[in-house]
Each structure stands twice: as structure tokens, then as C-alpha cells.
Scaffold this active site. Structure first.
Site, PDB file in Angstrom:
ATOM      1  N   LYS A  64       0.839  -1.138  -0.137  1.00  0.00           N
ATOM      2  CA  LYS A  64      -0.104   0.044   0.019  1.00  0.00           C
ATOM      3  C   LYS A  64       0.936   1.448  -0.048  1.00  0.00           C
ATOM      4  O   LYS A  64       2.109   1.350   0.359  1.00  0.00           O
ATOM      5  CB  LYS A  64      -0.849   0.145   1.110  1.00  0.00           C
ATOM      6  CG  LYS A  64      -1.958  -1.287   1.146  1.00  0.00           C
ATOM      7  CD  LYS A  64      -2.898  -1.106   2.402  1.00  0.00           C
ATOM      8  CE  LYS A  64      -3.896  -2.340   2.359  1.00  0.00           C
ATOM      9  NZ  LYS A  64      -4.942  -2.385   3.383  1.00  0.00           N
ATOM     10  N   PHE A  70     -15.420   3.018   7.010  1.00  0.00           N
ATOM     11  CA  PHE A  70     -14.043   3.453   6.732  1.00  0.00           C
ATOM     12  C   PHE A  70     -13.908   3.382   5.215  1.00  0.00           C
ATOM     13  O   PHE A  70     -12.805   3.851   4.901  1.00  0.00           O
ATOM     14  CB  PHE A  70     -13.005   2.447   7.436  1.00  0.00           C
ATOM     15  CG  PHE A  70     -13.232   1.134   7.141  1.00  0.00           C
ATOM     16  CD1 PHE A  70     -12.908   0.603   5.917  1.00  0.00           C
ATOM     17  CD2 PHE A  70     -14.046   0.475   7.937  1.00  0.00           C
ATOM     18  CE1 PHE A  70     -13.061  -0.837   5.563  1.00  0.00           C
ATOM     19  CE2 PHE A  70     -14.241  -1.110   7.796  1.00  0.00           C
ATOM     20  CZ  PHE A  70     -13.569  -1.640   6.351  1.00  0.00           C
ATOM     21  N   THR A  77      -5.027  -7.622  10.355  1.00  0.00           N
ATOM     22  CA  THR A  77      -5.544  -6.364   9.749  1.00  0.00           C
ATOM     23  C   THR A  77      -4.918  -5.142  10.428  1.00  0.00           C
ATOM     24  O   THR A  77      -4.433  -4.050   9.987  1.00  0.00           O
ATOM     25  CB  THR A  77      -7.087  -6.332   9.461  1.00  0.00           C
ATOM     26  OG1 THR A  77      -7.296  -7.489   8.966  1.00  0.00           O
ATOM     27  CG2 THR A  77      -7.287  -5.098   8.746  1.00  0.00           C
ATOM     28  N   ARG A 108       2.908  -6.550   9.068  1.00  0.00           N
ATOM     29  CA  ARG A 108       1.928  -5.270   9.536  1.00  0.00           C
ATOM     30  C   ARG A 108       2.715  -4.969  10.920  1.00  0.00           C
ATOM     31  O   ARG A 108       2.614  -3.773  11.392  1.00  0.00           O
ATOM     32  CB  ARG A 108       0.545  -5.750   9.525  1.00  0.00           C
ATOM     33  CG  ARG A 108       0.097  -5.455   8.253  1.00  0.00           C
ATOM     34  CD  ARG A 108      -1.553  -6.140   8.376  1.00  0.00           C
ATOM     35  NE  ARG A 108      -2.040  -5.924   7.123  1.00  0.00           N
ATOM     36  CZ  ARG A 108      -3.173  -6.585   6.666  1.00  0.00           C
ATOM     37  NH1 ARG A 108      -3.561  -7.852   7.172  1.00  0.00           N
ATOM     38  NH2 ARG A 108      -3.845  -6.347   5.615  1.00  0.00           N
ATOM     39  N   HIS A 167      -2.203  -5.395   1.574  1.00  0.00           N
ATOM     40  CA  HIS A 167      -3.519  -6.100   1.320  1.00  0.00           C
ATOM     41  C   HIS A 167      -3.053  -7.633   0.856  1.00  0.00           C
ATOM     42  O   HIS A 167      -2.316  -8.081  -0.053  1.00  0.00           O
ATOM     43  CB  HIS A 167      -4.351  -5.624   0.531  1.00  0.00           C
ATOM     44  CG  HIS A 167      -5.562  -6.333   0.158  1.00  0.00           C
ATOM     45  ND1 HIS A 167      -6.775  -6.427   0.506  1.00  0.00           N
ATOM     46  CD2 HIS A 167      -5.813  -7.228  -1.033  1.00  0.00           C
ATOM     47  CE1 HIS A 167      -7.689  -7.188   0.281  1.00  0.00           C
ATOM     48  NE2 HIS A 167      -7.079  -7.595  -1.128  1.00  0.00           N
ATOM     49  N   ARG A 200      -1.355 -14.448   4.219  1.00  0.00           N
ATOM     50  CA  ARG A 200      -1.976 -13.837   5.566  1.00  0.00           C
ATOM     51  C   ARG A 200      -1.203 -13.809   6.859  1.00  0.00           C
ATOM     52  O   ARG A 200      -1.161 -13.114   7.684  1.00  0.00           O
ATOM     53  CB  ARG A 200      -3.392 -14.449   5.629  1.00  0.00           C
ATOM     54  CG  ARG A 200      -4.239 -13.746   4.550  1.00  0.00           C
ATOM     55  CD  ARG A 200      -5.872 -14.540   4.378  1.00  0.00           C
ATOM     56  NE  ARG A 200      -6.472 -13.777   5.520  1.00  0.00           N
ATOM     57  CZ  ARG A 200      -6.887 -12.588   5.468  1.00  0.00           C
ATOM     58  NH1 ARG A 200      -6.792 -11.787   4.297  1.00  0.00           N
ATOM     59  NH2 ARG A 200      -7.767 -12.050   6.395  1.00  0.00           N
ATOM     60  N   ASN A 235      -2.263   0.198   6.891  1.00  0.00           N
ATOM     61  CA  ASN A 235      -1.768  -1.129   7.253  1.00  0.00           C
ATOM     62  C   ASN A 235      -0.692  -1.813   6.303  1.00  0.00           C
ATOM     63  O   ASN A 235      -0.545  -3.180   6.504  1.00  0.00           O
ATOM     64  CB  ASN A 235      -2.600  -2.009   7.862  1.00  0.00           C
ATOM     65  CG  ASN A 235      -3.779  -2.461   6.722  1.00  0.00           C
ATOM     66  OD1 ASN A 235      -3.642  -2.107   5.532  1.00  0.00           O
ATOM     67  ND2 ASN A 235      -4.442  -3.252   7.083  1.00  0.00           N
TER      68      ASN A 235
HETATM   69  P1  CMP Z   1      -7.439  -4.635   3.618  1.00  0.00           P
HETATM   70  O1  CMP Z   1      -6.956  -6.149   4.069  1.00  0.00           O
HETATM   71  O2  CMP Z   1      -6.842  -4.082   2.731  1.00  0.00           O
HETATM   72  O3  CMP Z   1      -8.975  -4.747   3.405  1.00  0.00           O
HETATM   73  C1  CMP Z   1      -9.842  -3.408   3.920  1.00  0.00           C
HETATM   74  C2  CMP Z   1      -9.115  -2.375   4.407  1.00  0.00           C
HETATM   75  O4  CMP Z   1      -9.974  -1.424   5.070  1.00  0.00           O
HETATM   76  C3  CMP Z   1      -8.304  -3.209   5.521  1.00  0.00           C
HETATM   77  O5  CMP Z   1      -7.012  -3.588   5.146  1.00  0.00           O
HETATM   78  C4  CMP Z   1      -7.828  -1.737   6.384  1.00  0.00           C
HETATM   79  O6  CMP Z   1      -6.785  -1.127   5.929  1.00  0.00           O
HETATM   80  C5  CMP Z   1      -9.053  -0.795   6.185  1.00  0.00           C
HETATM   81  N1  CMP Z   1      -9.727  -0.504   7.404  1.00  0.00           N
HETATM   82  C6  CMP Z   1      -9.990   0.693   7.892  1.00  0.00           C
HETATM   83  N2  CMP Z   1     -10.568   0.181   9.072  1.00  0.00           N
HETATM   84  C7  CMP Z   1     -11.156  -0.660   9.183  1.00  0.00           C
HETATM   85  C8  CMP Z   1     -11.718  -1.618  10.299  1.00  0.00           C
HETATM   86  N3  CMP Z   1     -12.348  -1.040  11.002  1.00  0.00           N
HETATM   87  N4  CMP Z   1     -11.848  -2.735  10.016  1.00  0.00           N
HETATM   88  C9  CMP Z   1     -11.307  -3.509   8.777  1.00  0.00           C
HETATM   89  N5  CMP Z   1     -10.620  -2.853   7.952  1.00  0.00           N
HETATM   90  C10 CMP Z   1     -10.436  -1.475   8.139  1.00  0.00           C
END
Ligand code: CMP
Length: 143
Positions: A11, A59, A93, A104, A117, A87, A114
């Protein structure tokens, strides 16, 4: 276990920190092969479309804003159980919950930014790979 492919995005926060090489190295050391790779600065339409599944989440707008704030590095990773392996290498996450030594935990500070992805299941991996790569952009290893 079977050989799988998964989509990975490094990212904008991690690209800005110049840790692209460190992150790809973790995939390689973890036994995953890069079989497609490109850098792109996503448009709002691309980022919004990719994260369409989160459209109703609070979000979503911030996520699209962040994912278009700078270039990303997108790759297809291939290997035994690649989806779960990726993963595991990424960690939870929310970096605050990510196990020590994961991408992460080491390169991200907040759930909004973060670092990486990764696809979460075989069906989503297939759809996410097709979102960014045509069949002839994926290069199966021949040696
Ligand atoms: P990603 O795995 O790219 O999938 C969706 C993204 O939304 C996640 O990583 C986070 O970077 C972002 N995100 C922001 N806030 C939240 C949240 N509360 N829960 C889950 N994902 C979030």
C-alpha cells in the site's frame, strides 16, 4: 495442500517508507513466488471498485482516499497454500493485533494504513487477480 495464487498489494504507506524490497523479500523467504508484479497509482474508480465489498462500511471513503494517496505495488504470489501463507506473513489487519515479526507489526502503525493487502479466500483471490492482471501478465515459473 495445493498450489494457489493470491493477490498482494503493497500500500501507499509502505511504498512511501521505501520498504517494497523488504516486504517482497519476506514473501520470497516465506516460500512464495512472485508471478506478476506492477506499480500503479490507482484512480478513485479503481480503488473504489477493488474495495466495493466494503462500500457500506464507515471507513470506505477514507480507505479509497488512502489507497489513491500514492503509488502501490501489486503482485500475484504463487505457492503451496499461498492465500493462508500470505496472511500469516502479513499479520492481523490491525497492526496493534499483529504477531511479532509479521509485515504489519514491523511496517504499519494503524488499521487505516496497514502496509499490505492480501486476498482472504480462493474466490476473492481469483477475482482480485483478474481485477488487476490479464492472463498473459501472469508468468508461471518454468525454472
Ligand atoms: P485490507 O486487508 O486491505 O482490507 C480492507 C481495508 O480496510 C483493511 O485492510 C484496512 O486497511 C481498512 N480498514 C480501515 N478500518 C478498518 C476496520 N475498522 N476494519 C477492517 N478494515 C479496516
Amino acid at each position: 495442500m495445493t498450489i494457489e495464487r493470491t493477490l498482494s498489494i503493497i500500500k501507499p504507506d509502505a511504498v512511501a517508507k521505501n520498504v517494497v524490497g523488504d516486504i517482497i523479500s519476506r514473501f520470497e523467504k516465506g516460500g512464495l513466488n512472485v508471478v506478476a508484479l506492477k506499480m500503479a497509482h490507482l484512480s478513485k474508480d479503481q480503488a473504489g471498485g477493488f474495495y466495493e465489498v466494503h462500500k457500506e462500511r464507515p471507513f470506505y471513503n477514507d480507505l479509497v482516499e488512502f489507497m489513491t494517496s500514492g503509488p502501490v505495488v501489486i503482485q500475484v504470489l504463487e505457492g503451496e497454500g499461498a492465500i493462508a501463507k500470505n496472511r500469516e506473513l502479513m499479520g492481523a489487519t490491525n497492526p496493534a493485533d499483529a504477531a511479532a515479526g509479521t509485515i504489519r507489526a514491523d511496517f504499519a502503525k494503524t488499521v487505516d494504513e496497514n502496509a499490505v493487502h492480501g486476498s482472504d479466500a480462493p474466490e476473492t483471490a481469483k477475482a482480485e487477480i483478474a481485477f488487476f492482471f490479464s492472463d498473459d501478465e501472469v508468468c508461471p515459473r518454468t525454472r
